[in-house]
Write a protein that holds these residues in place. Structure first.
Motif, mmCIF file in Angstrom:
data_model
loop_
_atom_site.group_PDB
_atom_site.id
_atom_site.type_symbol
_atom_site.label_atom_id
_atom_site.label_comp_id
_atom_site.label_asym_id
_atom_site.label_seq_id
_atom_site.Cartn_x
_atom_site.Cartn_y
_atom_site.Cartn_z
ATOM 1 N N ALA A 1 0.832 -1.199 0.000
ATOM 2 C CA ALA A 1 0.000 0.000 0.000
ATOM 3 C C ALA A 1 0.869 1.252 0.000
ATOM 4 O O ALA A 1 1.826 1.360 0.778
ATOM 5 C CB ALA A 1 -0.929 0.016 1.216
ATOM 6 N N TYR A 2 0.520 2.174 -0.888
ATOM 7 C CA TYR A 2 1.234 3.445 -1.009
ATOM 8 C C TYR A 2 0.201 4.565 -1.088
ATOM 9 O O TYR A 2 -0.959 4.353 -1.458
ATOM 10 C CB TYR A 2 2.094 3.468 -2.273
ATOM 11 C CG TYR A 2 3.196 2.446 -2.306
ATOM 12 C CD1 TYR A 2 4.483 2.752 -1.866
ATOM 13 C CD2 TYR A 2 2.955 1.162 -2.790
ATOM 14 C CE1 TYR A 2 5.506 1.818 -1.907
ATOM 15 C CE2 TYR A 2 3.970 0.214 -2.828
ATOM 16 C CZ TYR A 2 5.241 0.543 -2.386
ATOM 17 O OH TYR A 2 6.242 -0.390 -2.425
ATOM 18 N N ALA A 3 0.643 5.781 -0.759
ATOM 19 C CA ALA A 3 -0.232 6.938 -0.852
ATOM 20 C C ALA A 3 0.606 8.184 -1.094
ATOM 21 O O ALA A 3 1.737 8.288 -0.590
ATOM 22 C CB ALA A 3 -1.063 7.115 0.419
ATOM 23 N N ASP B 1 13.359 14.597 -9.734
ATOM 24 C CA ASP B 1 14.585 13.968 -10.202
ATOM 25 C C ASP B 1 14.629 14.096 -11.724
ATOM 26 O O ASP B 1 13.626 14.423 -12.365
ATOM 27 C CB ASP B 1 14.644 12.499 -9.779
ATOM 28 C CG ASP B 1 13.552 11.677 -10.432
ATOM 29 O OD1 ASP B 1 13.828 11.028 -11.447
ATOM 30 O OD2 ASP B 1 12.402 11.719 -9.926
ATOM 31 N N GLN B 2 15.772 13.813 -12.307
ATOM 32 C CA GLN B 2 15.954 14.058 -13.738
ATOM 33 C C GLN B 2 15.016 13.221 -14.596
ATOM 34 O O GLN B 2 14.463 13.703 -15.585
ATOM 35 C CB GLN B 2 17.405 13.792 -14.136
ATOM 36 C CG GLN B 2 18.369 14.870 -13.659
ATOM 37 C CD GLN B 2 19.762 14.680 -14.238
ATOM 38 O OE1 GLN B 2 20.097 13.613 -14.732
ATOM 39 N NE2 GLN B 2 20.560 15.732 -14.183
ATOM 40 N N ARG B 3 14.819 11.964 -14.230
ATOM 41 C CA ARG B 3 13.976 11.107 -15.066
ATOM 42 C C ARG B 3 12.504 11.489 -14.973
ATOM 43 O O ARG B 3 11.784 11.463 -15.966
ATOM 44 C CB ARG B 3 14.179 9.642 -14.685
ATOM 45 C CG ARG B 3 15.566 9.111 -15.066
ATOM 46 C CD ARG B 3 15.653 7.630 -14.821
ATOM 47 N NE ARG B 3 15.424 7.320 -13.405
ATOM 48 C CZ ARG B 3 14.986 6.142 -12.970
ATOM 49 N NH1 ARG B 3 14.700 5.172 -13.817
ATOM 50 N NH2 ARG B 3 14.830 5.941 -11.675
ATOM 51 N N THR B 4 12.064 11.845 -13.774
ATOM 52 C CA THR B 4 10.673 12.298 -13.650
ATOM 53 C C THR B 4 10.490 13.634 -14.367
ATOM 54 O O THR B 4 9.439 13.885 -14.966
ATOM 55 C CB THR B 4 10.269 12.423 -12.172
ATOM 56 O OG1 THR B 4 10.487 11.172 -11.521
ATOM 57 C CG2 THR B 4 8.807 12.811 -12.038
ATOM 58 N N MET B 5 11.516 14.478 -14.323
ATOM 59 C CA MET B 5 11.443 15.765 -15.004
ATOM 60 C C MET B 5 11.141 15.596 -16.491
ATOM 61 O O MET B 5 10.446 16.418 -17.098
ATOM 62 C CB MET B 5 12.756 16.526 -14.829
ATOM 63 C CG MET B 5 12.772 17.918 -15.451
ATOM 64 S SD MET B 5 11.619 19.059 -14.647
ATOM 65 C CE MET B 5 12.509 19.373 -13.127
ATOM 66 N N PRO C 1 11.267 7.090 -9.867
ATOM 67 C CA PRO C 1 11.872 6.216 -8.843
ATOM 68 C C PRO C 1 10.831 5.380 -8.093
ATOM 69 O O PRO C 1 11.114 4.242 -7.699
ATOM 70 C CB PRO C 1 12.566 7.209 -7.905
ATOM 71 C CG PRO C 1 12.881 8.383 -8.774
ATOM 72 C CD PRO C 1 11.714 8.487 -9.714
ATOM 73 N N PHE C 2 9.634 5.932 -7.906
ATOM 74 C CA PHE C 2 8.564 5.166 -7.262
ATOM 75 C C PHE C 2 8.173 3.967 -8.127
ATOM 76 O O PHE C 2 7.992 2.849 -7.610
ATOM 77 C CB PHE C 2 7.361 6.075 -7.013
ATOM 78 C CG PHE C 2 6.123 5.335 -6.566
ATOM 79 C CD1 PHE C 2 6.125 4.582 -5.410
ATOM 80 C CD2 PHE C 2 4.949 5.399 -7.304
ATOM 81 C CE1 PHE C 2 4.986 3.894 -4.991
ATOM 82 C CE2 PHE C 2 3.813 4.729 -6.906
ATOM 83 C CZ PHE C 2 3.832 3.969 -5.749
#
Length: 265
Positions: free
Chosen positions: A26-28, A78-82, A48-49
Motif C-alpha cells: 500500500a502506497y499513498a 529527479d531528472q527522469r521524472t522531469m 523512482p517510485f
C-alpha cells in the motif's frame, strides 16, 4: 512472484480493497491521510517510485479512494521524472480526467497494469436493480433529468453528481464534493415549488468517456444519511458505474430513513 499494489486515497474504499487483497503493498501520495497503513511517495519522484514497485515484483496497481491534487515542489523533481513533467502538467491544465489519464499512462508505459476496483471486488459496483424502497413515477422523471444534467456536464469536467427535485436542478457536484452539495440542498429546501411533491433525488454517475479504472463515484451509508438530512427521497446511480460501500449498512440506513436506492440502467 507477481504482486498487486494499492494506491490509497482518502475515504473507506482503500481499506475495503486492502482487506480483499492478499498481502498487498500500500502506497499513498504524501499529502493524503488514507485509512490504511501506506508508504508515502511524491509525484515529483514518480519514476523512482515506479522503479520501487518493479523491484517489489509489482505488475498491477489499483487506485482506491479520493485523491486531492498535490502541491508540486519543482526542486524535488529527479531528472527522469522531469522528463515526463510536460505530459503530466499538460494533463493537469486540461482538467482532472486528463491529469488522471496522464498518470495512468505513465504506469502502463512502465509495464505496470492499472486495474479497476470492480476487477478486484466486483460486488462493490452494483448492476441494475432497486436495492431499497421503490422510486415512484415522479422520482423516475427526476432521475432521468439528473442523469441528463450529469451527462451534459461531463465534457466540462465539473463533477459526477446532481440533485433534482420536481424537475428542477437544485445543485450540481463540483470540487467540494457530494457532502457539500447535499448540505447546500439542505440549506435551500424551500426551493422545491411544491412542499407535498416529489422530494427529489441524488444522482451519481461517471463522466462520459471517463477512464473507469480510477475515480469512480462512491456512495455509502454516510451518503444515505446526508441525502436523508437534505430531505431527498432517494439515491440513484448509473448501474455498473458507481461504487457502493458497505452495501448492507447502506440498505439498512435507507430503509430506516425511508429512502430508495436505485441502480439505474
Amino acid at each position: 512472484m507477481s504482486r498487486i499494489a494499492l494506491i490509497a486515497g482518502e475515504g473507506r474504499l482503500a481499506s475495503a480493497i486492502a482487506s480483499a487483497l492478499d498481502n498487498p503493498l500500500a502506497y499513498a501520495l504524501d499529502h493524503l491521510t488514507p485509512e490504511v497503513e501506506a508508504k508515502p511517495f511524491r509525484l515529483e519522484r514518480l519514476v523512482p517510485f515506479l522503479d520501487e514497485l518493479t523491484d517489489q515484483g509489482v505488475t498491477q496497481v489499483v487506485f482506491a479512494g479520493a485523491i486531492r491534487r498535490p502541491r508540486i515542489e519543482p526542486d524535488l523533481f529527479d531528472q527522469r521524472t522531469m522528463a515526463i513533467v510536460p505530459k503530466i502538467l499538460m494533463g493537469m491544465q486540461s482538467g482532472d480526467d486528463a491529469a488522471l489519464r496522464a498518470v495512468l499512462d505513465v504506469f502502463e508505459e512502465a509495464g505496470i497494469h492499472v486495474v479497476s476496483v470492480d476487477e478486484v471486488l466486483p460486488d462493490l459496483v452494483p448492476g441494475e436493480g432497486v436495492l431499497a424502497g421503490e422510486p415512484g413515477s415522479r422520482d423516475q422523471k427526476d432521475a432521468a433529468r439528473a442523469a441528463a444534467i450529469v451527462r451534459g456536464l461531463g465534457p466540462l469536467d465539473v463533477g459526477q453528481g446532481a440533485v433534482v427535485a420536481q424537475g428542477l436542478c437544485l445543485a450540481v457536484e463540483a470540487l467540494p464534493g457530494t457532502q457539500a452539495m447535499l448540505e447546500f440542498v439542505k440549506l435551500h429546501a424551500g426551493l422545491k415549488p411544491d412542499p407535498n411533491g416529489a422530494r427529489g433525488v441524488l444522482f451519481k454517475a461517471p463522466k462520459p468517456g471517463q477512464d473507469r479504472r480510477i475515480d469512480l463515484p462512491t456512495i455509502g451509508p454516510d451518503t444515505v444519511r446526508q441525502a436523508a438530512e437534505a430531505g431527498l427521497g432517494g439515491i440513484v446511480w448509473e448501474a455498473g458505474g458507481v461504487i457502493l460501500l458497505e452495501r448492507e449498512a447502506a440498505i439498512a440506513a435507507a430503509n430506516e430513513a425511508g429512502l430508495f436506492l436505485w441502480s439505474r440502467a
